[in-house]
Design a protein around this motif. Sequence first.
Motif, PDB file in Angstrom:
ATOM      1  N   ALA A  85      48.651  27.947 -23.857  1.00 17.63           N
ATOM      2  CA  ALA A  85      47.787  27.048 -23.091  1.00 17.63           C
ATOM      3  C   ALA A  85      47.567  25.735 -23.838  1.00 17.63           C
ATOM      4  N   LEU A  86      47.262  25.826 -25.134  1.00 18.13           N
ATOM      5  CA  LEU A  86      47.048  24.610 -25.922  1.00 18.13           C
ATOM      6  C   LEU A  86      48.329  23.771 -25.997  1.00 18.13           C
ATOM      7  N   GLU A  87      49.453  24.431 -26.180  1.00 17.12           N
ATOM      8  CA  GLU A  87      50.723  23.704 -26.236  1.00 17.12           C
ATOM      9  C   GLU A  87      50.986  22.975 -24.927  1.00 17.12           C
ATOM     10  N   LEU A  88      50.774  23.662 -23.818  1.00 15.99           N
ATOM     11  CA  LEU A  88      51.025  23.053 -22.518  1.00 15.99           C
ATOM     12  C   LEU A  88      50.064  21.901 -22.248  1.00 15.99           C
ATOM     13  N   PHE A  89      48.778  22.092 -22.569  1.00 18.03           N
ATOM     14  CA  PHE A  89      47.786  21.071 -22.276  1.00 18.03           C
ATOM     15  C   PHE A  89      47.891  19.867 -23.211  1.00 18.03           C
ATOM     16  N   THR A  90      48.332  20.066 -24.450  1.00 16.17           N
ATOM     17  CA  THR A  90      48.372  18.949 -25.399  1.00 16.17           C
ATOM     18  C   THR A  90      49.734  18.267 -25.464  1.00 16.17           C
ATOM     19  N   GLN A  91      50.816  19.024 -25.297  1.00 16.35           N
ATOM     20  CA  GLN A  91      52.151  18.437 -25.404  1.00 16.35           C
ATOM     21  C   GLN A  91      52.809  18.209 -24.054  1.00 16.35           C
ATOM     22  N   GLY A  92      52.351  18.890 -23.019  1.00 19.64           N
ATOM     23  CA  GLY A  92      52.998  18.796 -21.723  1.00 19.64           C
ATOM     24  C   GLY A  92      54.188  19.739 -21.647  1.00 19.64           C
ATOM     25  N   LEU A  93      54.883  19.700 -20.495  1.00 17.82           N
ATOM     26  CA  LEU A  93      56.012  20.598 -20.264  1.00 17.82           C
ATOM     27  C   LEU A  93      57.333  19.839 -20.143  1.00 17.82           C
ATOM     28  N   PHE A  94      57.362  18.809 -19.295  1.00 13.25           N
ATOM     29  CA  PHE A  94      58.583  18.030 -19.118  1.00 13.25           C
ATOM     30  C   PHE A  94      58.717  16.990 -20.216  1.00 13.25           C
ATOM     31  N   ILE A  95      59.962  16.626 -20.541  1.00 15.85           N
ATOM     32  CA  ILE A  95      60.183  15.658 -21.613  1.00 15.85           C
ATOM     33  C   ILE A  95      59.968  14.223 -21.153  1.00 15.85           C
ATOM     34  N   ASP A  96      59.964  13.995 -19.849  1.00 14.23           N
ATOM     35  CA  ASP A  96      59.657  12.657 -19.342  1.00 14.23           C
ATOM     36  C   ASP A  96      58.941  12.801 -18.001  1.00 14.23           C
ATOM     37  N   ARG A  97      58.555  11.660 -17.413  1.00 15.39           N
ATOM     38  CA  ARG A  97      57.777  11.704 -16.185  1.00 15.39           C
ATOM     39  C   ARG A  97      58.607  11.361 -14.959  1.00 15.39           C
ATOM     40  N   SER A  98      59.926  11.532 -15.034  1.00 17.82           N
ATOM     41  CA  SER A  98      60.784  11.144 -13.921  1.00 17.82           C
ATOM     42  C   SER A  98      60.475  11.943 -12.650  1.00 17.82           C
ATOM     43  N   MET A  99      60.168  13.239 -12.794  1.00 17.59           N
ATOM     44  CA  MET A  99      59.872  14.035 -11.603  1.00 17.59           C
ATOM     45  C   MET A  99      58.602  13.536 -10.919  1.00 17.59           C
ATOM     46  N   LEU A 100      57.576  13.210 -11.708  1.00 18.34           N
ATOM     47  CA  LEU A 100      56.349  12.655 -11.139  1.00 18.34           C
ATOM     48  C   LEU A 100      56.614  11.314 -10.476  1.00 18.34           C
ATOM     49  N   ASP A 101      57.363  10.441 -11.143  1.00 23.67           N
ATOM     50  CA  ASP A 101      57.647   9.122 -10.576  1.00 23.67           C
ATOM     51  C   ASP A 101      58.407   9.236  -9.268  1.00 23.67           C
ATOM     52  N   ASP A 102      59.380  10.155  -9.195  1.00 21.37           N
ATOM     53  CA  ASP A 102      60.121  10.354  -7.944  1.00 21.37           C
ATOM     54  C   ASP A 102      59.198  10.847  -6.843  1.00 21.37           C
ATOM     55  N   TYR A 103      58.304  11.759  -7.196  1.00 19.29           N
ATOM     56  CA  TYR A 103      57.378  12.283  -6.195  1.00 19.29           C
ATOM     57  C   TYR A 103      56.453  11.182  -5.688  1.00 19.29           C
ATOM     58  N   LEU A 104      55.979  10.336  -6.602  1.00 22.08           N
ATOM     59  CA  LEU A 104      55.033   9.294  -6.220  1.00 22.08           C
ATOM     60  C   LEU A 104      55.639   8.234  -5.309  1.00 22.08           C
ATOM     61  N   MET A 105      56.957   8.183  -5.226  1.00 22.08           N
ATOM     62  CA  MET A 105      57.599   7.260  -4.299  1.00 22.08           C
ATOM     63  C   MET A 105      57.327   7.651  -2.848  1.00 22.08           C
ATOM     64  N   TYR A 106      56.979   8.936  -2.641  1.00 19.24           N
ATOM     65  CA  TYR A 106      56.810   9.435  -1.276  1.00 19.24           C
ATOM     66  C   TYR A 106      55.364   9.686  -0.904  1.00 19.24           C
ATOM     67  N   VAL A 107      54.439   9.456  -1.817  1.00 25.75           N
ATOM     68  CA  VAL A 107      53.024   9.669  -1.514  1.00 25.75           C
ATOM     69  C   VAL A 107      52.224   8.476  -2.004  1.00 25.75           C
ATOM     70  N   PRO A 108      51.087   8.201  -1.376  1.00 23.57           N
ATOM     71  CA  PRO A 108      50.228   7.111  -1.866  1.00 23.57           C
ATOM     72  C   PRO A 108      49.773   7.396  -3.288  1.00 23.57           C
ATOM     73  N   ASP A 109      49.627   6.332  -4.078  1.00 28.03           N
ATOM     74  CA  ASP A 109      49.305   6.513  -5.494  1.00 28.03           C
ATOM     75  C   ASP A 109      48.039   5.836  -5.980  1.00 28.03           C
ATOM     76  N   PRO A 110      47.157   5.326  -5.109  1.00 31.05           N
ATOM     77  CA  PRO A 110      45.965   4.682  -5.687  1.00 31.05           C
ATOM     78  C   PRO A 110      45.020   5.724  -6.256  1.00 31.05           C
ATOM     79  N   PRO A 111      44.455   5.497  -7.454  1.00 27.13           N
ATOM     80  CA  PRO A 111      43.480   6.455  -7.972  1.00 27.13           C
ATOM     81  C   PRO A 111      42.235   6.469  -7.109  1.00 27.13           C
TER      82      PRO A 111
END
Length: 230
Positions: free
Chosen positions: A194-220
């Motif tokens: 849990a600590l490893e996942l929460f502190t280091q993350g899982l994917f080595i880059d954010r390309s999957m998130l960036d691709d997903y955000l192309m199809y959904v609104p992104d304002p905080p």
Amino acid sequence: MASAHVVAGEREGDIASADRIRDAAIERFGRDGFRAGLRSIAADAGVTAGLVVHHFRSKDGLRRACDDHVLAVVREQKAKALTDGTATMLLAQLAEVERFAPLVRYLLRSLQAGGDLAGALLAQLAADAEEYLAAGEAAGVIQPSRDRAARTRYLTYQAVGGMVLWFTTHEAVLEPGPFQKLFRQYVEEITLPALELFTQGLFIDRSMLDDYLMYVPDPPPAGNAASAAA
């Protein structure tokens, strides 16, 4: 003046007896489930069944009091961990996990029982989690989120669902001693990943998130704008 002291003493006695009944109920419900009767809980607390009814009116009233207490302890401990963010705090909490075993066993019983009270308990767990995650953001320990409420729901479902699944697939241990040992085993199994996942993350880059955000609104969301800007 003397009568005021007597009234104050009676009030303190009422609170103490109500707390004793609540703690006995948490133990008994956790061990036997919610089929446990008020008489058995009263016997555990060393009081009469009438006094249980006096304080809580019904078994549902007593269960709600148990829920409130368990939620308060979870909220307090999570807030400490997520606003302190130090190894010292983490180690201190890990050192005394057995102290929380009765509350965890009660929480498991409640969620496994299902129904309206379990649904309300889960909803309050998520609401409390959103508050202490927001406090962690304000303390600079937690990353801000595009959708804090959605992230909180996901984390709550993952944490609660994983815990229920883990204990359901292990032998049901009802005695206090063995359950405390089982709870220690669970905590030791999940802490490092849990600590490893929460502190280091899982994917080595954010390309999957960036691709997903192309199809959904992104304002905080408005509530997160200040945190994101910081």
